[in-house]
Every structure is written in structure tokens, then in C-alpha cells.
Design a protein around this motif. Structure first.
Motif, PDB file in Angstrom:
ATOM      1  N   SER A   1      35.598 -13.296  -6.517  1.00  0.00           N
ATOM      2  CA  SER A   1      35.414 -14.357  -7.337  1.00  0.00           C
ATOM      3  C   SER A   1      36.079 -14.312  -8.689  1.00  0.00           C
ATOM      4  CB  SER A   1      33.972 -14.939  -7.630  1.00  0.00           C
ATOM      5  OG  SER A   1      33.275 -14.125  -8.192  1.00  0.00           O
TER       6      SER A   1
ATOM      7  N   GLN B   1      20.682 -10.939   0.145  1.00  0.00           N
ATOM      8  CA  GLN B   1      21.712  -9.786   0.395  1.00  0.00           C
ATOM      9  C   GLN B   1      21.001  -8.799   1.018  1.00  0.00           C
ATOM     10  OE1 GLN B   1      24.198  -8.191  -2.565  1.00  0.00           O
ATOM     11  NE2 GLN B   1      25.852  -9.010  -1.513  1.00  0.00           N
TER      12      GLN B   1
ATOM     13  N   HIS C   1      36.116  -7.958  -1.686  1.00  0.00           N
ATOM     14  CA  HIS C   1      35.558  -6.928  -1.177  1.00  0.00           C
ATOM     15  C   HIS C   1      34.843  -7.343   0.108  1.00  0.00           C
ATOM     16  CE1 HIS C   1      32.197  -8.984  -3.209  1.00  0.00           C
ATOM     17  NE2 HIS C   1      31.376  -8.580  -2.209  1.00  0.00           N
TER      18      HIS C   1
ATOM     19  N   VAL D   1      34.596 -10.906  -9.706  1.00  0.00           N
ATOM     20  CA  VAL D   1      33.789 -10.188  -8.523  1.00  0.00           C
ATOM     21  C   VAL D   1      35.137  -9.744  -7.789  1.00  0.00           C
ATOM     22  CG1 VAL D   1      32.613 -10.038  -6.453  1.00  0.00           C
ATOM     23  CG2 VAL D   1      31.608 -11.031  -8.457  1.00  0.00           C
TER      24      VAL D   1
ATOM     25  N   TRP E   1      24.138 -17.304   0.146  1.00  0.00           N
ATOM     26  CA  TRP E   1      24.500 -17.520  -1.302  1.00  0.00           C
ATOM     27  C   TRP E   1      24.077 -19.015  -1.541  1.00  0.00           C
ATOM     28  CZ3 TRP E   1      26.957 -19.510  -5.480  1.00  0.00           C
ATOM     29  CH2 TRP E   1      27.260 -19.026  -6.365  1.00  0.00           C
TER      30      TRP E   1
ATOM     31  N   THR F   1      24.870 -12.687   4.709  1.00  0.00           N
ATOM     32  CA  THR F   1      24.754 -12.760   3.415  1.00  0.00           C
ATOM     33  C   THR F   1      24.717 -14.339   2.986  1.00  0.00           C
ATOM     34  OG1 THR F   1      25.615 -10.764   2.821  1.00  0.00           O
ATOM     35  CG2 THR F   1      25.526 -12.494   0.872  1.00  0.00           C
TER      36      THR F   1
ATOM     37  N   ASP G   1      31.184  -6.689   2.188  1.00  0.00           N
ATOM     38  CA  ASP G   1      29.804  -6.430   2.106  1.00  0.00           C
ATOM     39  C   ASP G   1      29.459  -4.948   2.798  1.00  0.00           C
ATOM     40  OD1 ASP G   1      29.474  -8.686   0.284  1.00  0.00           O
ATOM     41  OD2 ASP G   1      28.486  -9.952   1.597  1.00  0.00           O
TER      42      ASP G   1
ATOM     43  N   VAL H   1      21.468 -14.680  -4.470  1.00  0.00           N
ATOM     44  CA  VAL H   1      22.111 -14.159  -2.947  1.00  0.00           C
ATOM     45  C   VAL H   1      21.222 -13.404  -2.314  1.00  0.00           C
ATOM     46  CG1 VAL H   1      24.022 -12.978  -2.312  1.00  0.00           C
ATOM     47  CG2 VAL H   1      24.309 -13.927  -4.160  1.00  0.00           C
TER      48      VAL H   1
ATOM     49  N   MET I   1      32.854 -18.473  -5.611  1.00  0.00           N
ATOM     50  CA  MET I   1      33.456 -17.361  -4.476  1.00  0.00           C
ATOM     51  C   MET I   1      34.836 -18.050  -4.025  1.00  0.00           C
ATOM     52  SD  MET I   1      30.638 -15.379  -2.473  1.00  0.00           S
ATOM     53  CE  MET I   1      29.855 -16.565  -1.802  1.00  0.00           C
TER      54      MET I   1
ATOM     55  N   HIS J   1      36.090 -11.239   0.419  1.00  0.00           N
ATOM     56  CA  HIS J   1      35.737 -12.422  -0.428  1.00  0.00           C
ATOM     57  C   HIS J   1      35.633 -11.685  -1.713  1.00  0.00           C
ATOM     58  CE1 HIS J   1      31.871 -10.434   0.462  1.00  0.00           C
ATOM     59  NE2 HIS J   1      31.332 -11.124  -0.602  1.00  0.00           N
TER      60      HIS J   1
ATOM     61  N   ARG K   1      27.118 -20.118 -14.563  1.00  0.00           N
ATOM     62  CA  ARG K   1      27.500 -20.209 -13.127  1.00  0.00           C
ATOM     63  C   ARG K   1      26.612 -18.992 -12.165  1.00  0.00           C
ATOM     64  NH1 ARG K   1      30.373 -17.019  -8.566  1.00  0.00           N
ATOM     65  NH2 ARG K   1      28.465 -15.920  -9.134  1.00  0.00           N
TER      66      ARG K   1
ATOM     67  N   PHE L   1      23.498 -13.486  -9.221  1.00  0.00           N
ATOM     68  CA  PHE L   1      25.032 -13.230  -9.585  1.00  0.00           C
ATOM     69  C   PHE L   1      25.117 -14.462 -10.703  1.00  0.00           C
ATOM     70  CE2 PHE L   1      25.839 -10.778  -5.618  1.00  0.00           C
ATOM     71  CZ  PHE L   1      26.763  -9.678  -6.380  1.00  0.00           C
TER      72      PHE L   1
ATOM     73  N   HIS M   1      27.919 -15.989   4.836  1.00  0.00           N
ATOM     74  CA  HIS M   1      28.945 -15.626   5.081  1.00  0.00           C
ATOM     75  C   HIS M   1      28.683 -13.954   6.001  1.00  0.00           C
ATOM     76  CE1 HIS M   1      28.479 -13.637   0.793  1.00  0.00           C
ATOM     77  NE2 HIS M   1      29.088 -12.531   1.129  1.00  0.00           N
TER      78      HIS M   1
HETATM   79  O1  LIG Z   1      28.742 -14.362  -6.797  1.00  0.00           O
HETATM   80  C1  LIG Z   1      29.853 -14.001  -6.639  1.00  0.00           C
HETATM   81  O2  LIG Z   1      30.891 -14.294  -7.201  1.00  0.00           O
HETATM   82  C2  LIG Z   1      30.134 -12.976  -5.455  1.00  0.00           C
HETATM   83  C3  LIG Z   1      28.949 -12.527  -4.849  1.00  0.00           C
HETATM   84  C4  LIG Z   1      29.364 -11.646  -3.588  1.00  0.00           C
HETATM   85  O3  LIG Z   1      29.834 -11.106  -3.789  1.00  0.00           O
HETATM   86  C5  LIG Z   1      28.322 -11.738  -2.450  1.00  0.00           C
HETATM   87  O4  LIG Z   1      27.341 -12.501  -2.317  1.00  0.00           O
HETATM   88  O5  LIG Z   1      28.591 -11.154  -1.573  1.00  0.00           O
END
Ligand SMILES: O=C(O)CCC(=O)C(=O)O
Length: 275
Positions: A193, A208, A104, A101, A121, A119, A106, A206, A134, A191, A202, A91, A185
Motif C-alpha cells: 500500500s 493476521q 510482499h 507497506v 483486513w 488474512t 504474507d 487485520v 491496500m 500486495h 487510515r 495498520f 486475502h
Molecule cells: O494495511 C496495509 O496497508 C497493509 C496490510 C497488509 O499488508 C496485510 O494485512 O497483509
């Protein structure tokens, strides 16, 4: 060996995420940033669009991050000792760009069931309120999956711009990390961003997600790597790990994996977005 402290585990359980967790030194985080820049320069199309996914298949540097024992120790505290890497996403939020973002969960669109997954990050650069870190809505992981509206906004970094509406900003908290730190998370936490208002990138890498071996993919097919323990469920196709950057075989595998991922992300969507 699980390493989250009882306090950290309580944070995860009560709030739906735990952070910050120290993983890499600033120097190590910088080396990862350099790897991204090297790939972008040498293969300019490689990391854009769908290509932001699964860089760990083509880069030993990113592969090493996914198998980092400090990360796995923390993950083991949450999902147990039999751990698979179920995919990764970069990301990247460019400066002076309107990328964001949307709010939402996940769990709404990733298709991993049951929810024995987390997840991870990892901040490759500092991630703060100025550059669009985030924001988490603590406690929402204890509720149900909410309705999401597909917005397909061109600045939204999510595939279909899936959005939980009417999130009270005042109830959300910034997940501030310095480069090299990690947050974990819960699949159910709401969450999102905001904008990057700084003058540099930035970057979040992730994983995921890390999934327990007992987790199936109920929407489509996913390729996995064994990160720890053993897989006695065999729900997924296991892949080998890269030993050199961009080997032909690994590039082919990543294309295959990303095509499958795209089917999952756009399952039931009215159209496709750019990722
Ligand atoms: O990097 C971001 O700002 C959001 C990433 C995200 O939604 C996630 O890792 O689930």
C-alpha cells in the motif's frame, strides 16, 4: 455457516482476494475507532511499535470483532469450520506521514503451514486510493513464494521492510473499502500500500490471521483463541478472552504473545525494526 457466494469464492480463487464484504455499520466502525483513541490517550505507549499487535487480548471491543459471526461465516467459506484467531495487527497510516507497506506475500514471513489460513483486513476508517488503501496483484497467489529483500525503511510499516521488487503497478488493483467493510486475502498474494495523502488517519484492523486448526506455526510459538469449531490438532497454546479493558493478566499475556511474534517476524533478520 459459510456465507460467501459462489461468485465471491470464485473471486478469491481466481484473484487471490475477495472484497468488499459488509460487516459493520458505520456507527460500529466508529465505536472501534473511539476505542483506539481512548487507549492511545489513556495509555500512550500501549499501541506503538510492537504494541500494534494483538490488541484483541486487552480490549473486549476488538475481541468481539475477532469473533464476529459475519466475519467467521465468510472465513469458514475459505478455510473450513474449525477456526482459530492466530493474531491481530493494527495498520494505522497517519496523514501527512510517509508511511507505506512494501509489496510482499504474507506467507513469506508469517510461518503458518500449511496455507489453510486467510488474512482478514477490516476497514475501521474508509480506505481508498487517496489515503493509501491496500493494492493487490491479482493472480500472484497461484505462483511461488518470491524473493523478498529486507529494506528496513523507516517509513515502511512492515517489520523488516520485506519487499518483492519490480512489481508492475499497472497490474495491481486498489482494494477500496468503506469503514466497516472487510477484505479477505490469500497468504500468497503479492500486495502492498502507498502513502496516505488525505488529512485523516487510515486505520485497518487485520486479523493476521484466521488459521485452520490443522495449521502449525513452523518458525516459532503463537497463542490462539478458538473462534469456531473444535481443535483436535492442539498445535498451539489456547488463551482466554478478555472481559475488561487492560486487565493486568491480559496485559501480561499480550506482552508474552508479542515477544513470541517478534521472534517470528525477525527470524533470520540482520537486525530489528521498530515494530
Ligand atoms: O494495511 C496495509 O496497508 C497493509 C496490510 C497488509 O499488508 C496485510 O494485512 O497483509
Amino acid at each position: 455457516m459459510p456465507t460467501l457466494t459462489p461468485k465471491q469464492l470464485k473471486q478469491y480463487k481466481d484473484l487471490g482476494y475477495v472484497a468488499p464484504i459488509d460487516i459493520l455499520s458505520l456507527e460500529e466502525a466508529k465505536e472501534i475507532k473511539t476505542e483506539i483513541e481512548y487507549i492511545e490517550k489513556k495509555w500512550p505507549d500501549e499501541l506503538i511499535g510492537l504494541g500494534r499487535n494483538n490488541i484483541h487480548y486487552i480490549s473486549p471491543v476488538f475481541d468481539k470483532v475477532c469473533h464476529n459471526s459475519k466475519i467467521l461465516d465468510a472465513v469458514e467459506s475459505i478455510i473450513g469450520k474449525d477456526i482459530l484467531v492466530g493474531g491481530t495487527t493494527l495498520f494505522i497510516k497517519e496523514p501527512d506521514n510517509k508511511g507505506f507497506v512494501s509489496w510482499h506475500q504474507d506467507a513469506k514471513y508469517i510461518g503458518f503451514e500449511p496455507h489453510n489460513w486467510v488474512t482478514a483486513w477490516l476497514a475501521i476508517t474508509d480506505s481508498n486510493e487517496e489515503n493509501g488503501c491496500m493494492r493487490m496483484w491479482p493472480g500472484t497467489h497461484k505462483e511461488k513464494i518470491r524473493a523478498h529483500k529486507d529494506r528496513f525503511d523507516k517509513y515502511n510499516l512492515l517489520t523488516r521492510g520485506q519487499t518483492v521488487q519490480n512489481v508492475p503497478l499497472k497490474d495491481t488493483v486498489p482494494n477500496i473499502l468503506r469503514a466497516g467493510q472487510l477484505s479477505l486475502h490469500n497468504p500468497m498474494i503479492v500486495h502492498g500500500s502507498g502513502l496516505n495523502k488525505s488529512n485523516s488517519r487510515r486505520i485497518g484492523f487485520v486479523i493476521q490471521s484466521y488459521i485452520g486448526t490443522n495449521v502449525d506455526q513452523v518458525i516459532g510459538k503463537v497463542y490462539v483463541q478458538q473462534a469456531r469449531g473444535k481443535d483436535s490438532f492442539n498445535y498451539h497454546e489456547h488463551t482466554k478472552r478478555p472481559i475488561e479493558l487492560m486487565s493486568k493478566e491480559d496485559v501480561v499475556l499480550r506482552i508474552k504473545a508479542n515477544k513470541e511474534l517478534s521472534k517470528i517476524f525477525y527470524n533470520d533478520a540482520s537486525k530489528k525494526g521498530k515494530y
